[in-house]
Write an enzyme that holds these catalytic residues in place. Structure first.
Site, PDB file in Angstrom:
ATOM      1  N   LYS A  31       0.780  -1.246  -0.089  1.00 13.02           N
ATOM      2  CA  LYS A  31       0.078  -0.093  -0.003  1.00 13.02           C
ATOM      3  C   LYS A  31       0.679   1.350  -0.016  1.00 13.02           C
ATOM      4  O   LYS A  31       0.317   2.463  -0.422  1.00 13.02           O
ATOM      5  CB  LYS A  31      -0.852   0.063   1.187  1.00 13.02           C
ATOM      6  CG  LYS A  31      -2.208  -1.132   0.848  1.00 13.02           C
ATOM      7  CD  LYS A  31      -3.150  -0.515   0.105  1.00 13.02           C
ATOM      8  CE  LYS A  31      -4.235  -1.417   0.274  1.00 13.02           C
ATOM      9  NZ  LYS A  31      -5.370  -1.123  -0.788  1.00 13.02           N
ATOM     10  N   SER A  89       0.736  -9.999  -0.629  1.00 10.02           N
ATOM     11  CA  SER A  89       0.485  -8.637  -0.793  1.00 10.02           C
ATOM     12  C   SER A  89       0.767  -7.775   0.760  1.00 10.02           C
ATOM     13  O   SER A  89       0.922  -6.690   0.809  1.00 10.02           O
ATOM     14  CB  SER A  89      -0.960  -8.201  -1.176  1.00 10.02           C
ATOM     15  OG  SER A  89      -1.762  -8.819  -0.501  1.00 10.02           O
TER      16      SER A  89
END
Length: 436
Positions: free
Chosen positions: A88, A338
């Site tokens: 992110k 992720s």
């Protein structure tokens, strides 16, 4: 097992917007959708320059176990080892770096239960921009603490993310702060797309890239970069069954909200695709699959035991897809892990669930004669079978039991499904009645 029904291939999907003048059943002309901003390879390349010295080029690690299962090399792209513990930071930094001086002066605001919160907080601090992050009241304490430590003012509001999001947007309207969306903005998508450029450099021979999907920012960005340079590479998205908004959206040709989302994978727990990533996913992603909660738990357990990597359930979703249908991937395969921001309490319960799903954890109840030494004898039987006793609950007073009976609930760590059956057989052979 995971849902074997894949999304339509790109060429088979309907267009996203109805042409002007098209009729809706009983409702007159269909509205013309606003143009969706485009994101291209040049945007991703510019984002990479912006991120130089900020984000890490994360490692690409091989998985011998999955390679054997798939029949081709499988590698992990370890974004769980990125700064802030997830990908992110990439998109958040590119988005905030692109703000005008006046916008930076006004500050930024975001809403998130975890990864996006930390990415925005660190990105804003690095760019000397004031940040306010709204988080749900029940957000895990380690994530709240980390977001504060990265420099954001944290405001706890709402019980669910939708309430938190509304509060952040209201704050933006009242103060003029710029709202930083977690996935529905071209700059965010371009930043996430730098993961794809790194994969192509680290594994030029890659045949398939597998990624988890929430709102779609990561997979959209990676698809933009990869398909522009290597259109032959297959891009496969993975959603949790309880939060799978993309399959119905792709079938409808437009973002469709699902009524209820329920999954342990908070990082991909999104009820509606973003408008910007949706069009890119529809055009560029080859397939979207779903995985069950059991498969997510088993994947997380595998990452810890075999790869020695702490991965959150959302980050383990590509691994879950590989475990579910290993013979359906063209190698070499790169699975993007992720994120690794998992609350310790969630990790504990998820690992136990994963052990149960893998046949490594057995719960059973049985009755025995309530006399001195009976429990010790039972534990002795288990000891000869090499079972690890985790918990024992011994009940003597229950109206369901006879005067001379006791009930024991056992939680055992085992070696697998075969060992579970051996344990049940040994207990029954020893004269015990196993009731569950």
């Amino acid at each position: 097992m995971a849902d074997d029904t894949s999304s339509p291939s790109p060429q088979d999907r309907p267009a996203a917007a109805a042409p002007a003048g098209a009729e809706q059943a009983g409702r007159g002309p269909a509205p013309v959708q606003a143009a969706v901003p485009a994101v291209g390879l040049d945007d991703v390349r510019r984002a990479r320059k912006t991120l130089s010295g900020v984000s890490r080029t994360t490692a690409l690690e091989g998985s011998r176990y999955l390679s054997g299962l798939v029949g081709a090399p499988v590698r992990f792209k370890c974004e769980n080892l990125q700064r802030t513990g997830s990908f992110k930071l990439r998109g958040a930094y590119v988005r905030i770096a692109g703000l005008s001086p006046a916008e930076r002066e006004a500050g930024v605001v975001a809403a998130s239960a975890g990864n996006h919160a930390q990415g925005v907080a660190l990105a804003a601090s690095l760019l000397d921009v004031r940040s306010t992050v709204f988080m749900p009241v029940g957000a895990p304490l380690p994530k709240v603490a980390a977001t504060r430590e990265y420099g954001a003012e944290v405001r706890l509001h709402g019980q669910v993310v939708d309430e938190t999001l509304a509060a952040a947007q209201e704050y933006a309207r009242e103060t003029g702060a710029v709202f930083i969306h977690p996935f529905d903005h071209p700059d965010v998508i371009a930043g996430q797309g730098t993961v794809g450029l790194e994969i192509l450099e680290q594994c030029p021979e890659v045949g398939t890239i597998v990624l988890g999907i929430g709102g779609g920012g990561l997979i959209a960005g990676v698809a933009v970069a990869v398909k522009a340079l290597r259109p032959d590479v297959r891009i496969v998205g993975v959603q949790a069954e309880g939060a799978a908004a993309y399959p119905p959206s792709l079938a409808a040709g437009r973002p469709v909200a699902v009524e209820r989302v329920a999954t342990m994978a908070d990082g991909i727990k999104v009820g509606r695709p973003g408008d910007v990533p949706f069009r890119l996913v529809a055009d560029l992603v080859d397939e979207v699959r779903t995985v069950s909660e059991d498969e997510l738990s088993s994947a997380l357990l595998l990452c810890m035991e075999r790869a020695k990597l702490v991965v959150e359930p959302a980050g383990a979703s590509p691994v879950a897809a590989l475990l579910s249908r290993p013979d359906s991937f063209e190698g070499p395969v790169v699975a993007v892990l992720s994120g690794g921001n998992v609350d310790p309490l969630v990790l504990q319960s998820t690992l136990r669930h994963g052990m149960a799903a893998a046949g490594r954890y057995l719960s059973l109840r049985l009755r025995l004669t309530d006399r001195p030494g009976a429990l010790a004898h039972l534990l002795g039987v288990l000891s000869t079978m090499d079972a690890n006793v985790l918990d024992v609950l011994h009940v003597r007073t229950d109206p369901r039991l006879g005067l001379s009976e006791a009930e024991v609930e056992l939680h055992l760590e085992t070696k697998g499904p075969g060992h579970c059956e051996e344990l049940r057989g040994a207990l029954e052979e020893a004269g015990y009645t196993v009731t569950s």
